[in-house]
Write a protein that holds these residues in place. Structure first.
Motif, mmCIF file in Angstrom:
data_model
loop_
_atom_site.group_PDB
_atom_site.id
_atom_site.type_symbol
_atom_site.label_atom_id
_atom_site.label_comp_id
_atom_site.label_asym_id
_atom_site.label_seq_id
_atom_site.Cartn_x
_atom_site.Cartn_y
_atom_site.Cartn_z
ATOM 1 N N ALA A 92 0.848 -1.194 0.000
ATOM 2 C CA ALA A 92 0.000 0.000 0.000
ATOM 3 C C ALA A 92 0.885 1.245 0.000
ATOM 4 O O ALA A 92 1.884 1.315 0.724
ATOM 5 C CB ALA A 92 -0.920 0.017 1.211
ATOM 6 N N VAL A 93 0.527 2.209 -0.818
ATOM 7 C CA VAL A 93 1.285 3.457 -0.868
ATOM 8 C C VAL A 93 1.135 4.186 0.469
ATOM 9 O O VAL A 93 0.009 4.392 0.946
ATOM 10 C CB VAL A 93 0.777 4.355 -2.018
ATOM 11 C CG1 VAL A 93 1.487 5.705 -2.007
ATOM 12 C CG2 VAL A 93 0.980 3.652 -3.357
ATOM 13 N N PRO A 94 2.233 4.574 1.125
ATOM 14 C CA PRO A 94 2.144 5.237 2.430
ATOM 15 C C PRO A 94 1.418 6.581 2.344
ATOM 16 O O PRO A 94 1.436 7.248 1.303
ATOM 17 C CB PRO A 94 3.605 5.442 2.817
ATOM 18 C CG PRO A 94 4.378 4.480 1.985
ATOM 19 C CD PRO A 94 3.635 4.352 0.707
ATOM 20 N N ASP A 95 0.803 6.939 3.438
ATOM 21 C CA ASP A 95 0.142 8.243 3.530
ATOM 22 C C ASP A 95 1.190 9.279 3.917
ATOM 23 O O ASP A 95 1.239 9.772 5.042
ATOM 24 C CB ASP A 95 -0.982 8.180 4.574
ATOM 25 C CG ASP A 95 -1.822 9.458 4.591
ATOM 26 O OD1 ASP A 95 -1.634 10.290 3.675
ATOM 27 O OD2 ASP A 95 -2.640 9.624 5.509
ATOM 28 N N ASP A 96 2.027 9.590 2.949
ATOM 29 C CA ASP A 96 3.143 10.493 3.177
ATOM 30 C C ASP A 96 3.374 11.250 1.874
ATOM 31 O O ASP A 96 3.575 10.638 0.814
ATOM 32 C CB ASP A 96 4.391 9.694 3.564
ATOM 33 C CG ASP A 96 5.557 10.585 3.994
ATOM 34 O OD1 ASP A 96 5.620 11.745 3.541
ATOM 35 O OD2 ASP A 96 6.415 10.111 4.764
ATOM 36 N N PRO A 97 3.357 12.589 1.908
ATOM 37 C CA PRO A 97 3.523 13.366 0.663
ATOM 38 C C PRO A 97 4.844 13.112 -0.040
ATOM 39 O O PRO A 97 4.975 13.430 -1.220
ATOM 40 C CB PRO A 97 3.412 14.819 1.143
ATOM 41 C CG PRO A 97 3.672 14.789 2.609
ATOM 42 C CD PRO A 97 3.173 13.469 3.086
ATOM 43 N N VAL A 98 5.831 12.551 0.656
ATOM 44 C CA VAL A 98 7.122 12.303 0.021
ATOM 45 C C VAL A 98 6.987 11.284 -1.103
ATOM 46 O O VAL A 98 7.831 11.230 -2.005
ATOM 47 C CB VAL A 98 8.149 11.837 1.070
ATOM 48 C CG1 VAL A 98 7.908 10.398 1.478
ATOM 49 C CG2 VAL A 98 9.572 12.001 0.550
ATOM 50 N N TYR A 99 5.920 10.478 -1.081
ATOM 51 C CA TYR A 99 5.700 9.484 -2.137
ATOM 52 C C TYR A 99 4.715 9.974 -3.191
ATOM 53 O O TYR A 99 4.190 9.182 -3.968
ATOM 54 C CB TYR A 99 5.214 8.169 -1.523
ATOM 55 C CG TYR A 99 6.260 7.514 -0.660
ATOM 56 C CD1 TYR A 99 7.308 6.805 -1.218
ATOM 57 C CD2 TYR A 99 6.209 7.647 0.732
ATOM 58 C CE1 TYR A 99 8.289 6.235 -0.428
ATOM 59 C CE2 TYR A 99 7.188 7.075 1.533
ATOM 60 C CZ TYR A 99 8.223 6.365 0.952
ATOM 61 O OH TYR A 99 9.196 5.815 1.745
ATOM 62 N N GLY A 100 4.514 11.277 -3.251
ATOM 63 C CA GLY A 100 3.624 11.832 -4.258
ATOM 64 C C GLY A 100 4.110 11.583 -5.673
ATOM 65 O O GLY A 100 3.311 11.594 -6.618
ATOM 66 N N PHE A 101 5.417 11.333 -5.848
ATOM 67 C CA PHE A 101 5.948 11.098 -7.196
ATOM 68 C C PHE A 101 5.400 9.810 -7.815
ATOM 69 O O PHE A 101 5.507 9.607 -9.023
ATOM 70 C CB PHE A 101 7.476 11.039 -7.155
ATOM 71 C CG PHE A 101 8.040 9.897 -6.350
ATOM 72 C CD1 PHE A 101 8.276 8.665 -6.944
ATOM 73 C CD2 PHE A 101 8.341 10.053 -5.009
ATOM 74 C CE1 PHE A 101 8.793 7.611 -6.209
ATOM 75 C CE2 PHE A 101 8.864 9.009 -4.271
ATOM 76 C CZ PHE A 101 9.088 7.785 -4.866
ATOM 77 N N LEU A 102 4.803 8.934 -6.991
ATOM 78 C CA LEU A 102 4.224 7.709 -7.535
ATOM 79 C C LEU A 102 2.958 7.993 -8.335
ATOM 80 O O LEU A 102 2.566 7.185 -9.189
ATOM 81 C CB LEU A 102 3.922 6.715 -6.408
ATOM 82 C CG LEU A 102 5.140 6.177 -5.648
ATOM 83 C CD1 LEU A 102 4.700 5.273 -4.513
ATOM 84 C CD2 LEU A 102 6.077 5.433 -6.593
ATOM 85 N N GLY A 103 2.316 9.120 -8.065
ATOM 86 C CA GLY A 103 1.159 9.518 -8.853
ATOM 87 C C GLY A 103 -0.111 8.763 -8.555
ATOM 88 O O GLY A 103 -1.054 8.797 -9.361
ATOM 89 N N VAL A 104 -0.196 8.060 -7.418
ATOM 90 C CA VAL A 104 -1.411 7.337 -7.035
ATOM 91 C C VAL A 104 -1.765 7.709 -5.595
ATOM 92 O O VAL A 104 -0.880 8.048 -4.800
ATOM 93 C CB VAL A 104 -1.231 5.811 -7.168
ATOM 94 C CG1 VAL A 104 -1.098 5.403 -8.626
ATOM 95 C CG2 VAL A 104 -0.031 5.329 -6.381
ATOM 96 N N PRO A 105 -3.049 7.651 -5.235
ATOM 97 C CA PRO A 105 -3.456 8.058 -3.887
ATOM 98 C C PRO A 105 -2.866 7.160 -2.808
ATOM 99 O O PRO A 105 -2.588 5.971 -3.037
ATOM 100 C CB PRO A 105 -4.987 7.941 -3.934
ATOM 101 C CG PRO A 105 -5.343 7.950 -5.384
ATOM 102 C CD PRO A 105 -4.205 7.312 -6.093
ATOM 103 N N ALA A 106 -2.687 7.714 -1.621
ATOM 104 C CA ALA A 106 -2.228 6.943 -0.472
ATOM 105 C C ALA A 106 -3.208 5.805 -0.195
ATOM 106 O O ALA A 106 -4.422 5.959 -0.329
ATOM 107 C CB ALA A 106 -2.104 7.845 0.752
ATOM 108 N N GLY A 107 -2.679 4.668 0.180
ATOM 109 C CA GLY A 107 -3.508 3.498 0.454
ATOM 110 C C GLY A 107 -3.716 2.603 -0.752
ATOM 111 O O GLY A 107 -4.156 1.461 -0.602
ATOM 112 N N THR A 108 -3.397 3.088 -1.954
ATOM 113 C CA THR A 108 -3.546 2.276 -3.160
ATOM 114 C C THR A 108 -2.531 1.138 -3.150
ATOM 115 O O THR A 108 -1.356 1.340 -2.835
ATOM 116 C CB THR A 108 -3.321 3.130 -4.418
ATOM 117 O OG1 THR A 108 -4.240 4.221 -4.409
ATOM 118 C CG2 THR A 108 -3.524 2.307 -5.679
ATOM 119 N N GLU A 109 -2.977 -0.060 -3.501
ATOM 120 C CA GLU A 109 -2.060 -1.187 -3.571
ATOM 121 C C GLU A 109 -1.351 -1.198 -4.923
ATOM 122 O O GLU A 109 -1.999 -1.110 -5.972
ATOM 123 C CB GLU A 109 -2.789 -2.511 -3.346
ATOM 124 C CG GLU A 109 -3.143 -2.768 -1.885
ATOM 125 C CD GLU A 109 -3.416 -4.241 -1.630
ATOM 126 O OE1 GLU A 109 -3.965 -4.908 -2.539
ATOM 127 O OE2 GLU A 109 -3.071 -4.729 -0.538
#
Length: 305
Positions: A92-109
């Motif tokens: 799951a994408v962490p709920d952290d703005p540092v991972y915004g480069f992934l381009g998907v909402p936080a919690g998305t698998e």
């Protein structure tokens, strides 16, 4: 998902090219490659174990192959090798703005090939350790993302420790290229993130200047089958223009009507203008003739009087 191999990241010798230097404290990255390792002939599906993409000479030609040491170390042809990323890689994408480069909402698998080895996930990295490559290249190799065909986006990044910010290396949403400098005798792994399951063909170009002054380059496709439900056979036979190809553009009815109107009325308009021009010319001739007749009649009347 913030996995790391505690890699020592430094700036490359060439400006603007991110690089990972050798000398990592992770013992799993310490390896050497024998000069006589064979190139496997048959197809293979690699769902776990350690593999690297790397330049190698084949029949005296610069090439880009997959080094597989899951069992007996061999080199493999990327066109005959499928890297299967099973659902064991889901994170799951962490709920952290540092991972915004992934381009998907936080919690998305998403499926993640991690930077550190996971026993149930294929571990994909790169190396510049083929003995002949190390002897012939001048300082290092440039790796570029030449293109991505697939149902989702692909991001590759490094992270130096759990609390440091990620260093993005490649993003499929960016224009092709994104060069990455890799020094000679380097062995590195990174995080590969796939935002949707399916077949991916990732084109990678490896180019280098040789000590003799020549330049060499090769581009190959890595074949990924992402997700348990994705067919490895489809990944093996897929062609770049067949993977997640965009649907053909629907014709615009209004535009089509406009084009028909333009194509249909254009010639008739020209004909109409010609007819009008001929009519005007004829009318002008009539006016001139009438004017001459009136002038002659006036002159005759004056002569008679």
């Amino acid at each position: 998902m913030a996995v790391s191999a505690l890699l020592a990241l430094t700036l490359a010798a060439q400006p603007g090219l991110p690089a990972a230097q050798p000398g990592s404290p992770d013992p799993a990255l310490d390896q050497s490659i024998a000069p006589d390792q064979p190139v496997a002939e048959g197809p293979a599906v690699l769902a776990a174990g350690h593999v690297d993409l790397g330049p190698r000479y084949v029949d005296d030609e610069w090439n880009l192959l997959i080094h597989d040491d899951a069992a007996q170390p061999v080199w493999r042809d990327p066109d005959r090798t499928v890297l299967q990323v099973t659902d064991a890689a889901l994170r799951a994408v962490p709920d952290d703005p540092v991972y915004g480069f992934l381009g998907v909402p936080a919690g998305t698998e998403v499926h993640v090939v991690p930077q550190v080895q996971h026993p149930d996930v294929v571990w994909v990295g790169w190396n510049t350790q083929d003995p002949r490559v190390m002897q012939t290249i001048d300082r290092g190799v440039t790796l570029e993302l030449a293109g991505v065909d697939g149902p989702g986006e692909v991001v590759m990044y490094l992270q130096d420790g759990t609390f440091s910010e990620p260093q993005v290396l490649w993003r499929s949403t960016e224009p092709p290229g994104q060069p990455m400098w890799v020094e000679v005798n380097t062995h590195t792994h990174a995080n590969w993130v796939f935002t949707a399951p399916g077949v991916y063909l990732i084109a990678i170009r490896a180019s280098a200047d040789l000590v003799g002054g020549e330049q060499v380059s090769a581009t190959r496709h890595l074949r990924f089958a992402v997700g348990d439900a994705t067919s490895t056979d489809d990944a093996l036979t897929a062609q770049p223009d067949e993977v997640a190809a965009p649907p053909p553009a629907e014709p615009d009815p209004a535009g089509a009507d406009d084009a028909d109107d333009a194509g249909g009325t254009g010639p008739w308009l020209v004909v109409g203008l010609v007819v009008v021009a001929v009519g005007l010319a004829g009318a002008l001739v009539v006016v001139v003739l009438r004017g001459r007749a009136v002038r002659r009649r006036v002159e005759q009347e004056r002569a008679g009087s």
